[in-house]
Design an enzyme around this catalytic site. Sequence first.
Site, mmCIF file in Angstrom:
data_model
loop_
_atom_site.group_PDB
_atom_site.id
_atom_site.type_symbol
_atom_site.label_atom_id
_atom_site.label_comp_id
_atom_site.label_asym_id
_atom_site.label_seq_id
_atom_site.Cartn_x
_atom_site.Cartn_y
_atom_site.Cartn_z
ATOM 1 N N SER A 1 4.124 -14.988 -7.323
ATOM 2 C CA SER A 1 4.807 -14.656 -6.072
ATOM 3 C C SER A 1 6.278 -14.436 -6.371
ATOM 4 C CB SER A 1 4.654 -15.814 -5.073
ATOM 5 O OG SER A 1 5.501 -15.660 -3.952
ATOM 6 N N TYR B 1 4.733 -24.719 -2.862
ATOM 7 C CA TYR B 1 4.337 -23.344 -3.148
ATOM 8 C C TYR B 1 5.107 -22.796 -4.344
ATOM 9 C CZ TYR B 1 2.817 -18.574 -2.023
ATOM 10 O OH TYR B 1 2.249 -17.321 -2.056
#
Length: 307
Positions: free
Chosen positions: A144, A157
């Site tokens: 990401s 995350y």
Amino acid sequence: MIREFTGRVCVVTGAGSGIGRALAYELAAHGARLALADVDAVGLEETRAQAARLGAAQVHCTVLDVADRAAVHAWADATADRFGGVDLVVNNAGVALTADVEEMSWDDFEWLIGINFWGVAYGTKAFLPHLRRSPQGHLVNISSVFGLFGVPSQSAYCAAKYAVRGFTESVRQEMRLSGSGVGVTTVHPGGIKTNIVRNSRAAAGHDKDEVVALHDAASRTSAQRAARIILRGVRRGRARVFVGADATAIDVGSRLLGSIFEPVVRVVSRRTGPTTLVPARPNVPAQSPAAVPVLPADEYSDPVTGG
């Protein structure tokens, strides 16, 4: 290096929605043979039916929790036996969590790490022996832009996506040193129009509806466009793929500015919330991945960087 996907055995996790579903559709349109997995049986069946209609040479679906190591290894071996080999693996399954470190429960932290990191590690280790047997084996792990810099309320995350980045880069070096011929790509998506935030968890004190609205407003790239960019990167043998202009900008900005980038992140996060670092275009509704058609190749002009 995979030049064409026709007849290739392609494995995708998290195929019940979002980027995973879009990848399945794009691969199906190229006549690939698909092994799809997701924990969502209903979403997975929807993907299977549409992939078959789009022209997949073969589709087999497995309801799977990628955080279950034994189940992932069993699935990898069963897939190789069923299809006679494996050519492409995309470890895509992922979840989201909005919580500051102090308020985050261990259960939520471990839930996210189990899927977003261990799921990638299990999938990589389980399928590598099969990819080595393919003359054009290729591994894709989804990180990401949050694997490039830290973001408030996204510590879990970010930790997982940084881990995926480092893990995958190490695997790529190992494959090159061993002369195996297996290609390895790390993908860094920016804001993508998927339901990951709608299906996320949020700690007390974080308004999930607000987080969803911010994510939807800031997400400028469709899942279908993301899938096409990823697969183009695979065909070109790219080591790293940035999905969306925002991902490219964040990569360049974080590398050029270094620690100076942190105050920028804090200021923007304070103004707009933890899930967006770019100004949102007004009145851009999120699109349901199931409703967006496969686009022709000339609709995609985003640069694929890395090498």
